[in-house]
Design an enzyme around this catalytic site. Structure first.
Site, PDB file in Angstrom:
ATOM      1  N   ASP A  98       0.858  -1.171   0.000  1.00 41.18           N
ATOM      2  CA  ASP A  98       0.000   0.000   0.000  1.00 41.18           C
ATOM      3  C   ASP A  98       0.905   1.235   0.000  1.00 41.18           C
ATOM      4  O   ASP A  98       2.105   1.148   0.292  1.00 41.18           O
ATOM      5  CB  ASP A  98      -0.885  -0.045   1.262  1.00 41.18           C
ATOM      6  CG  ASP A  98      -1.661   1.233   1.461  1.00 41.18           C
ATOM      7  OD1 ASP A  98      -2.370   1.646   0.530  1.00 41.18           O
ATOM      8  OD2 ASP A  98      -1.553   1.836   2.552  1.00 41.18           O
ATOM      9  N   ASP A 119      -0.338   5.216   0.829  1.00 37.26           N
ATOM     10  CA  ASP A 119      -0.640   6.229   1.853  1.00 37.26           C
ATOM     11  C   ASP A 119      -0.637   5.634   3.255  1.00 37.26           C
ATOM     12  O   ASP A 119      -1.380   4.700   3.556  1.00 37.26           O
ATOM     13  CB  ASP A 119      -2.005   6.867   1.579  1.00 37.26           C
ATOM     14  CG  ASP A 119      -2.005   7.719   0.324  1.00 37.26           C
ATOM     15  OD1 ASP A 119      -0.918   7.958  -0.215  1.00 37.26           O
ATOM     16  OD2 ASP A 119      -3.086   8.147  -0.114  1.00 37.26           O
TER      17      ASP A 119
END
Length: 267
Positions: free
Chosen positions: A10, A12
């Protein structure tokens, strides 16, 4: 024999700092992955155009998964692909927006990226305006700010499910999307890597920090939870032991990846 590693991450709050969006604290691990030829697959709610820019800045060349699995992009030269491949999952963005409009007319209170100006998206997300412009270029999902009550949110979620759509919580926004998820794109690419590597053992590592990453982490051989605002919500069965970082964001990401590389004999 040393196994082949494939890393899915991932962005953010995980590889990128939640506030500054910087990935510099993860540079040692990024360089170690590149030096060992280990694919780093970015798997994010970000759009395809956003991720191209990030890959260039990080000097990462590998397939990537955009908009929570709406699109998988395999650049030319990766996975023995002569030309760029773009694989779509779920409903197109314009069909998604038609369904959301019906729900708004029925009383659902939300603001999506399509409703907001570039300036508003930049202000809400902390992005610069050129970055916000890229964030608005959606192919299969719509980030939302919910303005209603919790009870109304439950009704909205149920209504979307009746239309074959999902509502997933990310780090800053809710994401309206089809039945695909980050795990579907990861499974697709992992199968391609296994075909490419032949009979060699392939071990998948996935890193994330929010409920939006749950399914991706569950699919990986080694799930890694990066400390964050919603990371405590990531829970696994007793049979699955997840690595958890001590520090948030890229600092925690860097430590976990370096430890795993050493564990598998990569210098």
């Amino acid at each position: 024999m040393q196994p082949r590693l494939v890393v899915f991450t991932d962005l953010d709050g995980t590889l990128l700092d939640h506030h500054s969006y910087s990935w510099r604290a993860a540079l040692p691990a990024l360089e170690r992955l590149a030096a060992n030829g280990i694919p780093l697959v970015l798997n994010s709610s970000k759009t395809s155009v956003e991720m191209r820019v990030l890959q260039c800045a990080m000097r990462v060349r590998a397939p990537y998964i955009a908009e929570n699995g709406a699109v998988v992009v395999i650049p030319a030269g990766c996975l023995e692909s002569r030309e760029e491949e773009i694989v779509h999952f779920g409903v197109p963005h314009h069909e998604l927006m038609c369904t959301l409009l019906v729900q708004r007319n029925a009383g659902a209170r939300f603001r999506g990226f399509s409703d907001l100006s570039v300036h508003e998206v930049a202000k809400l997300s902390g992005l610069k305006e050129d970055e916000a412009e890229r964030a608005k270029q959606r192919l299969g999902t719509e980030p939302l700010l919910w303005d209603g009550t919790d009870a109304e949110l439950a009704q909205f979620r149920a209504a979307l499910e009746l239309e074959g759509l999902r509502l997933v919580q990310g780090g800053r926004f809710w994401h309206a999307m089809g039945t695909f998820d980050k795990a579907k794109g990861a499974r697709f690419l992992l199968k391609r890597y296994q075909e490419c590597f032949g009979n060699e053992t392939v071990i998948s590592i996935a890193l994330g920090d929010s409920p939006n990453d749950q399914r991706m982490l569950e699919e990986a051989d080694i799930p890694v939870v990066i400390r964050g605002v919603n990371s405590d919500q990531l829970q696994f069965s007793p049979a699955r032991h997840a690595m958890r970082s001590l520090n948030p964001g890229p600092e925690g990401w860097n430590a976990c990846v370096l430890n795993l590389l050493l564990e598998y004999g990569y210098q």
